[in-house]
Design a protein around this motif. Structure first.
Motif, PDB file in Angstrom:
ATOM      1  N   TYR A   1       1.005   1.149  -8.633  1.00 18.02           N
ATOM      2  CA  TYR A   1      -0.320   0.546  -8.770  1.00 18.02           C
ATOM      3  C   TYR A   1      -0.459  -0.167 -10.116  1.00 18.02           C
ATOM      4  O   TYR A   1      -0.888  -1.324 -10.178  1.00 18.02           O
ATOM      5  CB  TYR A   1      -1.407   1.613  -8.620  1.00 18.02           C
ATOM      6  CG  TYR A   1      -2.788   1.063  -8.873  1.00 18.02           C
ATOM      7  CD1 TYR A   1      -3.441   0.328  -7.892  1.00 18.02           C
ATOM      8  CD2 TYR A   1      -3.423   1.257 -10.095  1.00 18.02           C
ATOM      9  CE1 TYR A   1      -4.700  -0.206  -8.127  1.00 18.02           C
ATOM     10  CE2 TYR A   1      -4.677   0.728 -10.345  1.00 18.02           C
ATOM     11  CZ  TYR A   1      -5.314  -0.002  -9.349  1.00 18.02           C
ATOM     12  OH  TYR A   1      -6.553  -0.540  -9.597  1.00 18.02           O
TER      13      TYR A   1
ATOM     14  N   ALA B   1       2.955   6.395  -6.708  1.00 18.90           N
ATOM     15  CA  ALA B   1       1.748   5.623  -6.395  1.00 18.90           C
ATOM     16  C   ALA B   1       1.116   5.071  -7.664  1.00 18.90           C
ATOM     17  O   ALA B   1       0.728   3.891  -7.725  1.00 18.90           O
ATOM     18  CB  ALA B   1       0.755   6.487  -5.626  1.00 18.90           C
TER      19      ALA B   1
ATOM     20  N   GLY C   1       8.007   7.281  -4.589  1.00 18.97           N
ATOM     21  CA  GLY C   1       7.778   8.503  -5.348  1.00 18.97           C
ATOM     22  C   GLY C   1       8.273   9.735  -4.610  1.00 18.97           C
ATOM     23  O   GLY C   1       8.962  10.589  -5.185  1.00 18.97           O
ATOM     24  N   ALA C   2       7.949   9.818  -3.324  1.00 19.64           N
ATOM     25  CA  ALA C   2       8.417  10.967  -2.542  1.00 19.64           C
ATOM     26  C   ALA C   2       9.940  10.981  -2.465  1.00 19.64           C
ATOM     27  O   ALA C   2      10.565  12.044  -2.535  1.00 19.64           O
ATOM     28  CB  ALA C   2       7.799  10.948  -1.147  1.00 19.64           C
TER      29      ALA C   2
ATOM     30  N   ARG D   1       0.811  -1.212   0.000  1.00 13.33           N
ATOM     31  CA  ARG D   1       0.000   0.000   0.000  1.00 13.33           C
ATOM     32  C   ARG D   1       0.847   1.267   0.000  1.00 13.33           C
ATOM     33  O   ARG D   1       0.461   2.280  -0.570  1.00 13.33           O
ATOM     34  CB  ARG D   1      -0.926  -0.009   1.208  1.00 13.33           C
ATOM     35  CG  ARG D   1      -1.752   1.246   1.331  1.00 13.33           C
ATOM     36  CD  ARG D   1      -2.690   1.156   2.484  1.00 13.33           C
ATOM     37  NE  ARG D   1      -3.696   0.163   2.144  1.00 13.33           N
ATOM     38  CZ  ARG D   1      -4.723  -0.141   2.917  1.00 13.33           C
ATOM     39  NH1 ARG D   1      -4.862   0.440   4.058  1.00 13.33           N
ATOM     40  NH2 ARG D   1      -5.592  -1.036   2.547  1.00 13.33           N
ATOM     41  N   TRP D   2       2.023   1.228   0.623  1.00 18.47           N
ATOM     42  CA  TRP D   2       2.821   2.435   0.816  1.00 18.47           C
ATOM     43  C   TRP D   2       4.061   2.522  -0.055  1.00 18.47           C
ATOM     44  O   TRP D   2       4.639   3.607  -0.215  1.00 18.47           O
ATOM     45  CB  TRP D   2       3.242   2.546   2.284  1.00 18.47           C
ATOM     46  CG  TRP D   2       2.056   2.681   3.166  1.00 18.47           C
ATOM     47  CD1 TRP D   2       1.525   1.730   3.982  1.00 18.47           C
ATOM     48  CD2 TRP D   2       1.209   3.818   3.288  1.00 18.47           C
ATOM     49  NE1 TRP D   2       0.405   2.210   4.609  1.00 18.47           N
ATOM     50  CE2 TRP D   2       0.187   3.496   4.200  1.00 18.47           C
ATOM     51  CE3 TRP D   2       1.211   5.085   2.707  1.00 18.47           C
ATOM     52  CZ2 TRP D   2      -0.809   4.384   4.538  1.00 18.47           C
ATOM     53  CZ3 TRP D   2       0.209   5.973   3.063  1.00 18.47           C
ATOM     54  CH2 TRP D   2      -0.781   5.620   3.963  1.00 18.47           C
TER      55      TRP D   2
ATOM     56  N   ALA E   1       5.187  11.829  -5.431  1.00 17.68           N
ATOM     57  CA  ALA E   1       4.438  10.808  -4.678  1.00 17.68           C
ATOM     58  C   ALA E   1       3.285  10.263  -5.525  1.00 17.68           C
ATOM     59  O   ALA E   1       3.036   9.052  -5.548  1.00 17.68           O
ATOM     60  CB  ALA E   1       3.932  11.389  -3.364  1.00 17.68           C
ATOM     61  N   LEU E   2       2.580  11.154  -6.222  1.00 19.89           N
ATOM     62  CA  LEU E   2       1.514  10.706  -7.128  1.00 19.89           C
ATOM     63  C   LEU E   2       2.088   9.814  -8.236  1.00 19.89           C
ATOM     64  O   LEU E   2       1.497   8.783  -8.587  1.00 19.89           O
ATOM     65  CB  LEU E   2       0.789  11.904  -7.743  1.00 19.89           C
ATOM     66  CG  LEU E   2      -0.087  12.719  -6.795  1.00 19.89           C
ATOM     67  CD1 LEU E   2      -0.519  14.022  -7.457  1.00 19.89           C
ATOM     68  CD2 LEU E   2      -1.289  11.910  -6.349  1.00 19.89           C
TER      69      LEU E   2
ATOM     70  N   TRP F   1       4.035   5.250  -2.914  1.00 21.04           N
ATOM     71  CA  TRP F   1       3.987   6.619  -2.375  1.00 21.04           C
ATOM     72  C   TRP F   1       5.356   7.030  -1.824  1.00 21.04           C
ATOM     73  O   TRP F   1       5.849   8.122  -2.112  1.00 21.04           O
ATOM     74  CB  TRP F   1       2.949   6.732  -1.263  1.00 21.04           C
ATOM     75  CG  TRP F   1       1.541   6.620  -1.714  1.00 21.04           C
ATOM     76  CD1 TRP F   1       0.736   5.516  -1.628  1.00 21.04           C
ATOM     77  CD2 TRP F   1       0.740   7.639  -2.329  1.00 21.04           C
ATOM     78  NE1 TRP F   1      -0.501   5.797  -2.157  1.00 21.04           N
ATOM     79  CE2 TRP F   1      -0.530   7.086  -2.588  1.00 21.04           C
ATOM     80  CE3 TRP F   1       0.986   8.955  -2.692  1.00 21.04           C
ATOM     81  CZ2 TRP F   1      -1.553   7.809  -3.189  1.00 21.04           C
ATOM     82  CZ3 TRP F   1      -0.027   9.685  -3.278  1.00 21.04           C
ATOM     83  CH2 TRP F   1      -1.281   9.107  -3.521  1.00 21.04           C
TER      84      TRP F   1
END
Length: 176
Positions: free
Chosen positions: A161, A157, A116-117, A109-110, A153-154, A113
């Motif tokens: 995904y 993610a 990306g960050a 899940r993380w 981050a987008l 994100w």
């Protein structure tokens, strides 16, 4: 034996010296995910960022400044954009895969994100100072840093995904 004989490069990851590497299916999924993430990042970088920060995020300008500062020449706009796209479609997704498949994971899940960050830090914390720009561009007020972090981050993610969705579909199809 160097490569894991239970898996092949065309169907699944394989290992060299214990390090999981992507096979062909994984590389395709990573690149499609990277492409999807980069598309979302480009929208973020050029629309909301321009509104909030007064201008878009411009990775080709960072690349050109880095080349000029470190190598003494400035690549063309096309070359700088191409390098940014190769990084977003191949480089960063490969980094995500290598980390998450070799024990550095916060959970599915993380992972995207966080990766990306972290790519913001790679771009603005490492490459910007090497190009002679302020660390994380913080000396410029911070708006670009915040918008870049959200955009990256987008990106991460979305890339994760799409990649994981494609790999799940492949695993489901391969099950007897």
């Amino acid at each position: 034996m160097i490569a894991d004989t239970a898996r092949t490069i065309t169907n699944h990851e394989f290992r060299i010296a214990g390090i999981a590497l992507p096979g062909l299916r994984e590389m395709i999924a990573l690149m499609v995910g990277g492409f999807a993430g980069l598309g979302l990042w480009e929208i973020w970088a050029n629309v909301p960022t321009a509104i909030v920060a007064g201008g878009p995020l411009e990775p080709p300008a960072l690349i050109k400044a880095l080349f000029a500062a470190r190598l003494g020449f400035e690549p063309s706009d096309v070359a700088a954009k191409a390098l940014h796209y190769v990084t977003g479609v191949v480089g960063y997704p490969l980094g995500y895969y290598l980390l998450t498949r070799n024990g550095i994971s916060l959970g599915r899940r993380w992972n995207g994100w966080v990766w990306g960050a972290f790519t913001t830090f790679i771009a603005l914390g490492i490459f910007a100072p090497l190009a002679g720009l302020p660390f994380l561009l913080l000396a410029w007020g911070g708006q670009l840093t915040i918008m870049s972090t959200i955009g990256h981050a987008l990106y991460g993610a979305m890339a994760a995904y799409v990649t994981e969705m494609m790999l799940d579909r492949d695993r489901d199809r391969d099950r007897p």
